[in-house]
Design a protein around this motif. Sequence first.
Motif, PDB file in Angstrom:
ATOM      1  N   SER A  93       0.427  -1.003   0.263  1.00  0.00           N
ATOM      2  CA  SER A  93       0.267   0.326  -0.136  1.00  0.00           C
ATOM      3  C   SER A  93       1.143   1.057   0.533  1.00  0.00           C
ATOM      4  O   SER A  93       2.224   1.266   0.441  1.00  0.00           O
ATOM      5  N   SER A  94      -0.080   2.320  -0.430  1.00  0.00           N
ATOM      6  CA  SER A  94       1.019   3.883  -0.484  1.00  0.00           C
ATOM      7  C   SER A  94      -0.102   5.068  -0.568  1.00  0.00           C
ATOM      8  O   SER A  94      -1.556   4.170  -0.054  1.00  0.00           O
ATOM      9  N   ASN A 100       6.164   8.218  -3.460  1.00  0.00           N
ATOM     10  CA  ASN A 100       6.014   7.879  -2.022  1.00  0.00           C
ATOM     11  C   ASN A 100       6.353   6.701  -2.274  1.00  0.00           C
ATOM     12  O   ASN A 100       6.205   5.815  -3.168  1.00  0.00           O
ATOM     13  N   GLU A 101       6.857   6.209  -1.531  1.00  0.00           N
ATOM     14  CA  GLU A 101       7.025   4.558  -1.175  1.00  0.00           C
ATOM     15  C   GLU A 101       5.641   3.704  -0.883  1.00  0.00           C
ATOM     16  O   GLU A 101       4.436   3.988  -0.864  1.00  0.00           O
TER      17      GLU A 101
ATOM     18  N   GLU B  32      11.878   8.763  -9.469  1.00  0.00           N
ATOM     19  CA  GLU B  32      12.906   9.030  -7.853  1.00  0.00           C
ATOM     20  C   GLU B  32      13.235   7.812  -7.578  1.00  0.00           C
ATOM     21  O   GLU B  32      12.663   6.394  -8.193  1.00  0.00           O
ATOM     22  N   LEU B  33      14.146   7.497  -7.060  1.00  0.00           N
ATOM     23  CA  LEU B  33      14.713   6.014  -7.645  1.00  0.00           C
ATOM     24  C   LEU B  33      14.679   5.039  -5.250  1.00  0.00           C
ATOM     25  O   LEU B  33      14.776   6.386  -4.566  1.00  0.00           O
ATOM     26  N   CYS B  87      15.872  -2.724  -6.527  1.00  0.00           N
ATOM     27  CA  CYS B  87      15.622  -1.485  -7.066  1.00  0.00           C
ATOM     28  C   CYS B  87      14.380  -1.400  -7.935  1.00  0.00           C
ATOM     29  O   CYS B  87      13.944  -2.209  -7.996  1.00  0.00           O
ATOM     30  N   ALA B  88      13.893   0.326  -7.268  1.00  0.00           N
ATOM     31  CA  ALA B  88      12.657   0.311  -7.853  1.00  0.00           C
ATOM     32  C   ALA B  88      13.110   1.686  -7.917  1.00  0.00           C
ATOM     33  O   ALA B  88      13.673   2.246  -7.881  1.00  0.00           O
ATOM     34  N   LEU B  89      12.197   2.054  -9.538  1.00  0.00           N
ATOM     35  CA  LEU B  89      11.954   3.300  -9.646  1.00  0.00           C
ATOM     36  C   LEU B  89      10.234   3.707  -9.742  1.00  0.00           C
ATOM     37  O   LEU B  89       9.233   3.108  -9.978  1.00  0.00           O
ATOM     38  N   SER B  90      10.055   4.917  -9.206  1.00  0.00           N
ATOM     39  CA  SER B  90       8.989   5.001  -9.495  1.00  0.00           C
ATOM     40  C   SER B  90       8.915   6.576  -9.696  1.00  0.00           C
ATOM     41  O   SER B  90       9.242   7.406  -9.843  1.00  0.00           O
TER      42      SER B  90
END
Lengths: 113, 110
Positions: A93-94, A100-101, B32-33, B87-90
């Motif tokens: 969830s976020s 946002n993480e 954003e990483l 690793c994740a990309l937003s």
Amino acid sequence: DGGITQSPKYLFRKEGQNVTLSCEQNLNHDAMYWYRQDPGQGLRLIYYSQIVNDFQKGDIAEGYSVSREKKESFPLTVTSAQKNPTAFYLCASSTGLAFNEQFFGPGTRLTVL
Amino acid sequence: AQRVTQPEKLLSVFKGAPVELKCNYSYSGSPELFWYVQYSRQRLQLLLRHISRESIKGFTADLNKGETSFHLKKPFAQEEDSAMYYCALSLDNYGQNFVFGPGTRLSVLP
């Protein structure tokens, strides 16, 4: 722990049966997500919901269905149409806002016998 | 399409050695990483994110926009660092805005 919970931890089903995985969060988050985790493939998005009563297909939605009747709940049904359902399923969830993480649940391991 | 690659499926280092987990991304916008970590029998959790510029558990990551990379580094690896790292990309949009890499399993040997 708290925040986001998934049940059950382990689930077994016979071929041809539908099964529903539970995901609940008390973080007051608008957005919820379901991922499938397979070895060597990372996390693949199944479905996501940005707001109550709305949800969208992810990259691998075939054979799955979801509902979002309440803000805190986002159950995932693995249907008999899913050809390879044995996997580890993660709910997240976020807030839903950009950048946002995501917060993750402990996961459910589904095994089809 | 947006992508995140982590070239190493498995990385083994000895305790006390430096470690670098590679991450490259493809995205034309302003990303954003993040780095997420999954220790054995624990849930996936955020380790660090680019915007906060923090050092968490001795790990740092620098965003290199020219090379489109966000490698995770630690000068002296510890056995408790053994875990799966994603690793994740937003993305800066509403909706399906998170992309994960395939993950690297780090094994720190005694």
